[in-house]
Design a protein around this motif. Sequence first.
Motif, short mmCIF file in Angstrom:
data_model
loop_
_atom_site.label_atom_id
_atom_site.label_comp_id
_atom_site.label_asym_id
_atom_site.label_seq_id
_atom_site.Cartn_x
_atom_site.Cartn_y
_atom_site.Cartn_z
N UNK A 57 -40.65 29.93 34.26
CA UNK A 57 -39.65 30.95 34.60
C UNK A 57 -39.81 31.34 36.08
N UNK A 58 -41.06 31.40 36.54
CA UNK A 58 -41.29 31.74 37.96
C UNK A 58 -40.81 30.58 38.84
N UNK A 59 -41.16 29.34 38.46
CA UNK A 59 -40.70 28.18 39.24
C UNK A 59 -39.17 28.19 39.35
N UNK A 60 -38.51 28.40 38.19
CA UNK A 60 -37.03 28.34 38.17
C UNK A 60 -36.44 29.38 39.11
N UNK A 61 -36.96 30.62 39.00
CA UNK A 61 -36.42 31.69 39.83
C UNK A 61 -36.66 31.39 41.31
N UNK A 62 -37.86 30.92 41.64
CA UNK A 62 -38.22 30.69 43.05
C UNK A 62 -37.36 29.56 43.63
N UNK A 63 -37.22 28.48 42.88
CA UNK A 63 -36.51 27.33 43.43
C UNK A 63 -35.00 27.59 43.51
N UNK A 64 -34.49 28.31 42.52
CA UNK A 64 -33.06 28.65 42.57
C UNK A 64 -32.76 29.54 43.77
N UNK A 65 -33.76 30.24 44.21
CA UNK A 65 -33.59 31.19 45.32
C UNK A 65 -33.96 30.55 46.66
N UNK A 66 -34.26 29.26 46.62
CA UNK A 66 -34.59 28.52 47.85
C UNK A 66 -35.76 29.07 48.64
N UNK A 67 -36.86 29.32 47.96
CA UNK A 67 -38.05 29.75 48.71
C UNK A 67 -38.53 28.60 49.58
N UNK A 68 -39.23 28.92 50.64
CA UNK A 68 -39.89 27.85 51.40
C UNK A 68 -41.39 28.14 51.45
N UNK A 69 -42.13 27.30 52.16
CA UNK A 69 -43.59 27.41 52.09
C UNK A 69 -44.17 28.70 52.65
N UNK A 70 -43.34 29.45 53.35
CA UNK A 70 -43.88 30.71 53.90
C UNK A 70 -43.41 31.94 53.12
N UNK A 71 -42.69 31.69 52.03
CA UNK A 71 -42.23 32.83 51.23
C UNK A 71 -43.39 33.36 50.38
N UNK A 72 -43.77 34.62 50.56
CA UNK A 72 -44.89 35.13 49.75
C UNK A 72 -44.46 35.47 48.33
N UNK A 73 -45.41 35.29 47.43
CA UNK A 73 -45.24 35.81 46.07
C UNK A 73 -46.13 37.03 45.94
N UNK A 74 -45.57 38.12 45.43
CA UNK A 74 -46.37 39.32 45.20
C UNK A 74 -46.60 39.45 43.70
N UNK A 75 -47.88 39.45 43.31
CA UNK A 75 -48.23 39.66 41.90
C UNK A 75 -48.46 41.14 41.71
N UNK A 76 -47.51 41.81 41.06
CA UNK A 76 -47.57 43.27 40.91
C UNK A 76 -47.80 43.59 39.44
N UNK A 77 -49.06 43.68 39.04
CA UNK A 77 -49.35 43.94 37.63
C UNK A 77 -50.83 43.83 37.35
N UNK A 78 -51.15 43.71 36.06
CA UNK A 78 -52.54 43.58 35.64
C UNK A 78 -53.02 42.14 35.80
N UNK A 79 -54.14 41.84 35.13
CA UNK A 79 -54.74 40.52 35.27
C UNK A 79 -53.84 39.39 34.79
N UNK A 80 -53.00 39.67 33.82
CA UNK A 80 -52.11 38.62 33.32
C UNK A 80 -51.13 38.18 34.42
N UNK A 81 -50.48 39.16 35.02
CA UNK A 81 -49.51 38.85 36.08
C UNK A 81 -50.24 38.24 37.29
N UNK A 82 -51.40 38.76 37.61
CA UNK A 82 -52.16 38.24 38.76
C UNK A 82 -52.52 36.78 38.57
N UNK A 83 -53.03 36.44 37.38
CA UNK A 83 -53.43 35.06 37.12
C UNK A 83 -52.22 34.12 37.11
#
Length: 334
Positions: A57-83
Amino acid sequence: MREAGLRAGKVLVVTDSNVAAHYRDRLDALFIKDGWDALVLVLPPGETTKSPKHLHAIYDAALAWNVDRRTPIVAFGGGVIGDLAGFAAATLLRGLPVVQVPTSLIAQVDSAIGGKTGINHEQGKNLIGSFHQPELVLVDTKLLYTLNRRQWTSGLAEAVKHALIDDEPFFAWIEKEWNRLLARDPEVIADMVYRAAKVKARVVSEDERELGQRALLNFGHTFGHALEHATGYGTLTHGEAVVLGMRAATFLSRRLHAKVDQVRIEAVLGTFPLPALPDGLTSGELTAAMRSDKKAQAGRLRFVLLRKIGLAYVEDDVMPSDLEAAWDHVLGPR
Ligand code: NAD
């Protein structure tokens, strides 16, 4: 994030619905105010989210949105979201920068630090993953007040663990402030998180790939995993199981080393609010659960023990009768 060298522009934020319910509006406002174009992906909460399905689901959202190699991902949550989000960042386009913004106590003192990322497989937890260090770990202890009581005590267990394995003065401070820590007193929380996170950072910076010292972070875990397994996952939280596991490991340590001050340790670990263990659970069953653990099958059981408070080591020569006595100590009279 700018100060950490990240390019302002698109940012993909991954969170879960519990965290989003409390903080989504403020998060959106912050990014807009600072000129970032944030796409926020809200996933279901819980351990089952660390799965291939949600990774995709993360891959799909990121690629549909045309991220590039410098686009940061922010993990905002507990250990599950972080991992999970950390692993997505490690693998998307062969690696995007990740920022960890841990919102649970476990994540603030433990999982957001050290670069371990991954998802679960049917055959076990965390079997698929990689090391991917965050560009930045941003800890705000004000986020911790919306955690429920069990999530709070589970995180405290990991903080106490860090003190016991590596930092006697920190443990002495915990003893002094114990009631305030249990009550989540704002005056002591930031100090506790800072000191616990510092232990984790020090240990992992000396042994990033767990070839040696990093294994000491598993204090209480050989016992804890067996308890989680034998009581059925969900009866005890991971942190609650680790509290009992640390009591058993302390008992064992005291049998081998006279300098281990079991009375002091019990005064903290013995006062954690914990649910009752199921009737009929025996030390034999728990030892069997320990031996069925995948990691144990390959060789002898290994335990992280203490020589004294603040000094841990790995022991693989434990007598079965001592092991049984350690379990009996935790189970109490039945
Ligand atoms: P979690 O992410 O499931 O969070 C626990 C619960 O708290 C969830 O329901 C979540 O929605 C909720 N929550 C989180 N922050 C909140 C907040 N501020 N307010 C209200 N609710 C909030 O799990 P966890 O306990 O944070 O972490 C456990 C996970 O971490 C496990 O998957 C474990 O394998 C992993 N872990 C990883 C490492 C590592 O080094 N990578 C270390 C320890 C644990």
